[in-house]
Write a protein that holds these residues in place. Structure first.
Motif, PDB file in Angstrom:
ATOM      1  N   SER A   1      14.307   4.560   6.520  1.00  0.00           N
ATOM      2  CA  SER A   1      13.820   5.762   7.203  1.00  0.00           C
ATOM      3  C   SER A   1      14.951   6.261   8.090  1.00  0.00           C
ATOM      4  O   SER A   1      16.067   5.726   8.040  1.00  0.00           O
ATOM      5  CB  SER A   1      12.562   5.449   8.015  1.00  0.00           C
ATOM      6  OG  SER A   1      12.885   4.605   9.106  1.00  0.00           O
TER       7      SER A   1
ATOM      8  N   SER B   1      11.132  -1.962   4.382  1.00  0.00           N
ATOM      9  CA  SER B   1       9.724  -1.781   4.020  1.00  0.00           C
ATOM     10  C   SER B   1       8.895  -2.877   4.642  1.00  0.00           C
ATOM     11  O   SER B   1       9.409  -3.954   4.987  1.00  0.00           O
ATOM     12  CB  SER B   1       9.551  -1.802   2.501  1.00  0.00           C
ATOM     13  OG  SER B   1       9.695  -3.136   2.035  1.00  0.00           O
TER      14      SER B   1
ATOM     15  N   ARG C   1       5.415  -3.092  11.329  1.00  0.00           N
ATOM     16  CA  ARG C   1       4.047  -2.614  11.083  1.00  0.00           C
ATOM     17  C   ARG C   1       3.786  -1.308  11.817  1.00  0.00           C
ATOM     18  O   ARG C   1       3.066  -0.440  11.327  1.00  0.00           O
ATOM     19  CB  ARG C   1       3.032  -3.675  11.519  1.00  0.00           C
ATOM     20  CG  ARG C   1       2.941  -4.804  10.521  1.00  0.00           C
ATOM     21  CD  ARG C   1       1.733  -5.712  10.795  1.00  0.00           C
ATOM     22  NE  ARG C   1       1.572  -6.648   9.694  1.00  0.00           N
ATOM     23  CZ  ARG C   1       1.499  -7.983   9.821  1.00  0.00           C
ATOM     24  NH1 ARG C   1       1.556  -8.546  11.019  1.00  0.00           N
ATOM     25  NH2 ARG C   1       1.357  -8.733   8.753  1.00  0.00           N
TER      26      ARG C   1
ATOM     27  N   THR D   1      -4.369   5.520  12.793  1.00  0.00           N
ATOM     28  CA  THR D   1      -4.045   4.437  11.886  1.00  0.00           C
ATOM     29  C   THR D   1      -4.007   3.141  12.673  1.00  0.00           C
ATOM     30  O   THR D   1      -3.161   2.966  13.559  1.00  0.00           O
ATOM     31  CB  THR D   1      -2.679   4.717  11.217  1.00  0.00           C
ATOM     32  OG1 THR D   1      -2.766   5.991  10.551  1.00  0.00           O
ATOM     33  CG2 THR D   1      -2.356   3.638  10.196  1.00  0.00           C
TER      34      THR D   1
ATOM     35  N   GLU E   1       4.422   6.060   9.648  1.00  0.00           N
ATOM     36  CA  GLU E   1       4.692   6.796   8.409  1.00  0.00           C
ATOM     37  C   GLU E   1       3.397   7.156   7.691  1.00  0.00           C
ATOM     38  O   GLU E   1       3.236   8.274   7.200  1.00  0.00           O
ATOM     39  CB  GLU E   1       5.577   5.958   7.478  1.00  0.00           C
ATOM     40  CG  GLU E   1       7.027   5.978   7.907  1.00  0.00           C
ATOM     41  CD  GLU E   1       7.961   5.635   6.754  1.00  0.00           C
ATOM     42  OE1 GLU E   1       8.742   6.510   6.347  1.00  0.00           O
ATOM     43  OE2 GLU E   1       7.904   4.469   6.281  1.00  0.00           O
ATOM     44  N   ARG E   2       2.481   6.216   7.614  1.00  0.00           N
ATOM     45  CA  ARG E   2       1.219   6.495   6.932  1.00  0.00           C
ATOM     46  C   ARG E   2       0.407   7.541   7.694  1.00  0.00           C
ATOM     47  O   ARG E   2      -0.176   8.449   7.107  1.00  0.00           O
ATOM     48  CB  ARG E   2       0.415   5.197   6.756  1.00  0.00           C
ATOM     49  CG  ARG E   2       1.017   4.297   5.654  1.00  0.00           C
ATOM     50  CD  ARG E   2       0.162   3.075   5.388  1.00  0.00           C
ATOM     51  NE  ARG E   2       0.196   2.123   6.489  1.00  0.00           N
ATOM     52  CZ  ARG E   2      -0.864   1.653   7.137  1.00  0.00           C
ATOM     53  NH1 ARG E   2      -2.086   2.047   6.795  1.00  0.00           N
ATOM     54  NH2 ARG E   2      -0.724   0.789   8.127  1.00  0.00           N
ATOM     55  N   SER E   3       0.411   7.431   9.011  1.00  0.00           N
ATOM     56  CA  SER E   3      -0.314   8.411   9.816  1.00  0.00           C
ATOM     57  C   SER E   3       0.299   9.801   9.646  1.00  0.00           C
ATOM     58  O   SER E   3      -0.411  10.788   9.455  1.00  0.00           O
ATOM     59  CB  SER E   3      -0.298   7.993  11.293  1.00  0.00           C
ATOM     60  OG  SER E   3      -0.885   8.989  12.100  1.00  0.00           O
TER      61      SER E   3
ATOM     62  N   ALA F   1       1.874  10.918   7.182  1.00  0.00           N
ATOM     63  CA  ALA F   1       1.561  11.440   5.842  1.00  0.00           C
ATOM     64  C   ALA F   1       0.126  11.944   5.780  1.00  0.00           C
ATOM     65  O   ALA F   1      -0.230  12.706   4.874  1.00  0.00           O
ATOM     66  CB  ALA F   1       1.799  10.351   4.804  1.00  0.00           C
ATOM     67  N   ALA F   2      -0.708  11.520   6.712  1.00  0.00           N
ATOM     68  CA  ALA F   2      -2.111  11.956   6.770  1.00  0.00           C
ATOM     69  C   ALA F   2      -2.328  12.894   7.953  1.00  0.00           C
ATOM     70  O   ALA F   2      -3.386  12.882   8.592  1.00  0.00           O
ATOM     71  CB  ALA F   2      -3.025  10.738   6.865  1.00  0.00           C
TER      72      ALA F   2
ATOM     73  N   ASP G   1       5.544   1.416   9.895  1.00  0.00           N
ATOM     74  CA  ASP G   1       4.780   1.698   8.679  1.00  0.00           C
ATOM     75  C   ASP G   1       3.521   2.511   9.001  1.00  0.00           C
ATOM     76  O   ASP G   1       3.185   3.462   8.286  1.00  0.00           O
ATOM     77  CB  ASP G   1       4.401   0.372   8.016  1.00  0.00           C
ATOM     78  CG  ASP G   1       3.598   0.577   6.748  1.00  0.00           C
ATOM     79  OD1 ASP G   1       4.198   1.026   5.743  1.00  0.00           O
ATOM     80  OD2 ASP G   1       2.375   0.327   6.781  1.00  0.00           O
ATOM     81  N   ALA G   2       2.849   2.147  10.058  1.00  0.00           N
ATOM     82  CA  ALA G   2       1.640   2.878  10.448  1.00  0.00           C
ATOM     83  C   ALA G   2       1.988   4.313  10.842  1.00  0.00           C
ATOM     84  O   ALA G   2       1.239   5.249  10.535  1.00  0.00           O
ATOM     85  CB  ALA G   2       0.936   2.159  11.601  1.00  0.00           C
TER      86      ALA G   2
END
Lengths: 383, 383, 383, 383
Positions: free
Chosen positions: C190, C112, C363, C379, C369-371, C373-374, C366-367
């Motif tokens: 992941s 993470s 980072r 991102t 993954e966040r992107s 998810a959106a 992580d970005a």
């Protein structure tokens, strides 16, 4: 390697390029393969006491000596690994075999046919006493080469029509490269012929399972005088710079061989192509994890050379290293050589390539030299 | 092609594989290149009237005839393009030259050395009268091959140490392939030797600018009896299936040549490698838009064979076709052959390869045959 | 390694695939490179006592323990090598750094972003006390990758326009492949993203010397349920099977990244292409001794990608192994990692990739993954 | 082509790069293929009378005109071939269809989605009257691409997991390259996106038989001002230099696309890779006679990408040209396009790619532009 595995004491003679490669293999093979005997790196022999002691420490040997003869009388040494230049192979290997030591001898097996014959005879005699000898044509132990052999054995290539083998290096392309011992006939025996054509011949004979039955040979020396390594003056080049020869194979096919140290831009390209009635193979040492295989049984629409990455668990040796797709390097062949040799010794089984195989190669080299001396006249090889 | 350009009347003899390729070139070259003369496709000659007429229409010729001799007497024909099998080349080409017609003759120039010598003599005599002859070693006209030649001429390869040339096909690998005329000695002259080794020899001599000075040769026929094309019965194979030979080059280098129709999986691989003191080249017809070039002057860290895509405006011929990166095919070499031939005719300049060049190739083929008949004995070639 | 060299005691946690690779490197690096400190393989830690003891013997460690915490209190251990799955990296690495031990931590640095941030902070704090940390992006240590970096640094690529990076594997292409721990989110963090896209990102950032400034990401899980390794029943796949993302580079270029375990026929193809105003590079792990380099300064006629065999004495690391043309394998990168880490420790110099570099990769992951998810929304990444 | 075959009168609009390629195809296709209709090259239309007349003569058209509208009223013209820049496609193609002329329209089909929709509607209306329209994605007609499609259709790839498509050119890598019309938005519509990404999208959709269902897109313009072709002053670049996008496929797979004119050293590399559950494919336009195919059904030991030379008699189109192993070039795809179009017209059958297929590509380009304008936000495509 299981605890309680019996030891196999090893002594090595010579610690230059080949000595380093062999030492790495003796250190490494037991870490990746379950060996039936545990190699013990007892001693390395060399001429200079200090340098040999330093090599022993650096390469991982327990001790060092300036007398290779010492290895023959030690009870804790069962195998002598000969990594010296070719002019001392016969003396050391024969003495070791007579002393009851197994022998691994670097290639070319000898500098002359007479030496090779004596070595093969010594190996035969030793074998009767359970003492085993192997010659170090390490490229046989590359996974791609083993797979090639298996495909031929399984009939996937069919009857062999053509063998094309080249060993291309370029370290002499520059006329200013120094006149090292490898360019002196009395030390090296020959040039490209014994050093690298030998590999090409062994590879071709191993993969096809056939022997050359005769040759038309040609040798060249392009640069006759080179600067001495000392930097002072020049010295004569007394070996061949390049060798090429045509051959017949015992199965009726044709062979074309070439070895040179003048193939500008080709650092170390040992290439083999085999064409048969059922398929074809192509290999290049510069891409050593790959074997190209053409299956003539494939339908025309989807037939093509397959680029097999020989790194999957079912491929020779590969499963003991890393997951599929993680390539091996040059020195892995030496580790595999140790694996196979130690396994055969434990099984009291003749390892290959035997000294007889080494002699077969030597006979080809000798025939090429004789043919070249007779303007390429056909020169038969014994069946 | 400018309006007002004078015509160049062309007559072609034969309309099979080569006739189709030549016809395409005569039709296409003027569309992409500014030619100094406008080729007119007057007439095609063949043995069967109906088939020849159909070919004329299909291939774009104005008319047809069953008598090739007709071409020699027509005023509107200035050039005779000989696309027949090799056994008729000498007769047609010599007659055409004597009749004052320029000649383009397919390779191999002839089926025998005697014929080739007569043709070269006829070409010499004709040249004195301004009548020009060219032999159709079309691969010289591939952009990659032209670039190779230019690099050698510019000294980028230096002194040539090695030439390695192979022409590998596999259409006879299947023993059930039929016994066509190409496998009959009286029609084809020889097998792989004249058909494809000829290309390899010309390519090597052209790119290096050197001549072979002698050979050790070997020929093989692997399958001696094949089914007749008619489907009924079998017939003997009277030509070689494969040829290999060692050679010396006039500049002191070594050559290794191989041609075969049994290289399973290799459809049409004409490969050339040249190693010199200043650089090296590699070419493979199966990747014909590419030349590999190694420049020994590059610093070691960034030295490597360059994969040159020979499709940029500054590359030979390429600028007249498409933008960079749009590859050409096999038949473009024939269009370039037309371009160069027409340009030379307009300039009253000897085109190359001349019949003398064709004869030089024929002498090599002949020497290989004689050497092979003498178990590969060294066979000199005239300087 | 000189006699009298000071020792560097090493303890390793974990002994699976990565533990084997690291052990090989600790054993081998000192044999081929002159190291300023002599690594001593003191102890390996694992969960199962018997298995860990067997691993210690097999891999060459002096001892074993079931408590990794033991390593932190031993005076004869100066460095902790973390080879466990990602879920334990943060705990072990931070504890080791706080205990004053240098740390080598396998990638991905953490499961993470929070963990990675904590680790980077711990590394910063430790560095102030002379305690050093490195993350194991071993592919940086391949000679071809080092050469790529040097060419960029030397300006040979110019301003970077494009980066194209792919890590293609195929071990999940078969839906019957088992649901191992690598497919569980709580253990592996992941899937393809952390395991192999991480390598692609680090490679791209290292070679270009730039950072990604933002991404559009996409993740897929193709097979949601797989057989358990036990053979009984199935378990859910809770990680991504494949990841792809677009990126901007800090220098204004564009990046395209892809990582998958479903690239049928691609065993382990980590590919990188970089295009710049002055040149271009291409690398493929399946041909790991080679770097392709295009120099835009070459004249058009002879311009082409150079196939550089990165095995010559002047190439990174290569001179310590074998003569030119003798290729290295996958595991050599780990030996080079040991060489560079030990050298930096001896020089009290921050090794790279640092934990800050590892965090930078984290980072990005992580970005992505966040992107993803959106629905791939842009991102940003911190500068 | 049989005597007595009915004529198919053709008029062409535009005679630049594409006009030359199409003209060559109209001239050549009937020479190598048996066509059911005989194309007659009636007239070429252009803006400049003298230049158009010269083009007509050079390219083999019977006449010329400065009014493309003339083509619509001539009874001897059945087909209009639109080779102009994209800003005039819609007007000409729609008018021709409404006039009852079959239409072949170069790609990209239009400069805007609205135009493409109008064209597709016109094509639908025309089809009801037996008037047919085709868009010129010529790369579909390469033998290797056709073979790829056949393998997918035959289930040899299985369910598609990944598509990776790149179209890499480098003609703008040099900032001094001129600001031609292709860099002006009002003439060209877009840059790399419409010019070359369009090919990549069509290729991917054709080979997989699937459609993209949505994208995340990114566009870049690296150089905003370039010298005008006139040599005087500079002009703004108003199109994209490069485009990249992620996509979902209708079958659930992932797509990654990239198109650029800044891929230094890559002249014209249109690459496609497809990975599926049963196999994989790889194609590169720079080696256009080759398709790489991996069959997951092969046993692991002999599995590998097969390098299929798509030149054998059983391969698509290949048998009409030359014997196996004689490679085709770029322009052959245009001849095959003529063959297929003429065959479909004779059979009163909808040719592919239809204007609906062209519209599908246009929708992708439009979605990429809209997504890029929204920082790569997910943008759905109609099913």
């Amino acid at each position: 390697m299981e605890q309680g595995t019996a030891d196999l004491g090893v002594g090595m003679v010579g610690y230059a390029f080949m000595g380093r490669a062999h030492s790495h293999a003796w250190r490494t093979a037991p870490r990746f393969f379950d060996l039936p005997l545990a190699p013990r790196m007892r001693v390395v022999a060399g001429r200079d006491a200090a340098a040999t002691a330093a090599a022993a420490q650096n390469l991982g040997w327990e001790g060092s000596t300036t007398r290779w003869q010492d290895l023959l009388t030690r009870d804790d040494i069962a195998l002598v690994d000969v990594c010296t230049p070719g002019d001392t192979h016969a003396e050391i290997a024969i003495a070791a075999l007579e002393a009851g030591k197994h022998v691994l001898c670097e290639k070319p097996m000898a500098n002359s046919l007479a030496e090779a014959e004596a070595m093969a005879a010594a190996a035969d005699a030793a074998a009767a006493r359970g003492v085993l000898a192997m010659v170090g044509f390490s490229y046989r132990r590359l996974p791609a080469v083993q797979l090639a052999r298996r495909l031929v054995e399984a009939g996937r290539i069919g009857q062999v029509r053509h063998v094309r083998a080249q060993y291309l290096q370029d370290w002499l392309a520059d006329p200013a490269s120094p006149r090292t011992w490898r360019l002196e006939r009395d030390k090296a025996g020959s040039g490209a012929l014994g050093d690298i054509a030998a590999h090409a011949v062994d590879l071709a004979q191993f993969v096809t399972g056939e022997r050359l039955t005769g040759v038309n040979g040609m040798l060249s020396t392009f640069v006759h005088e080179r600067p001495l390594p000392s930097g002072e003056g020049t010295g004569p080049v007394t070996v061949d710079d390049a060798a090429s020869f045509l051959a017949r194979l015992s199965g009726g096919g044709m062979g074309v061989f070439e070895a040179t140290r003048y193939a500008t831009g080709r650092r170390n390209a040992l290439r083999l192509e085999v064409s048969g009635t059922a398929g074809a193979l192509a290999f290049d040492l510069m891409d050593l994890n790959v074997l190209h295989f053409y299956d003539a049984a494939d339908p025309e629409q989807t037939a093509g050379f397959r680029r097999i990455e020989v790194t999957s668990p079912s491929h020779p040796y590969a499963g003991s290293w890393w997951p599929a797709g993680h390539g091996l390097g040059y020195e892995h062949a030496f580790s595999h050589q140790v694996v196979d040799l130690v396994t055969d010794i434990a099984a009291a089984r003749q390892p290959t390539p035997s000294f007889a195989d080494g002699l077969a190669v030597q006979r080809v080299l000798d025939a090429v030299e004789r043919s070249a001396a007779a303007e390429g006249a056909w020169t038969d090889l014994p069946a």
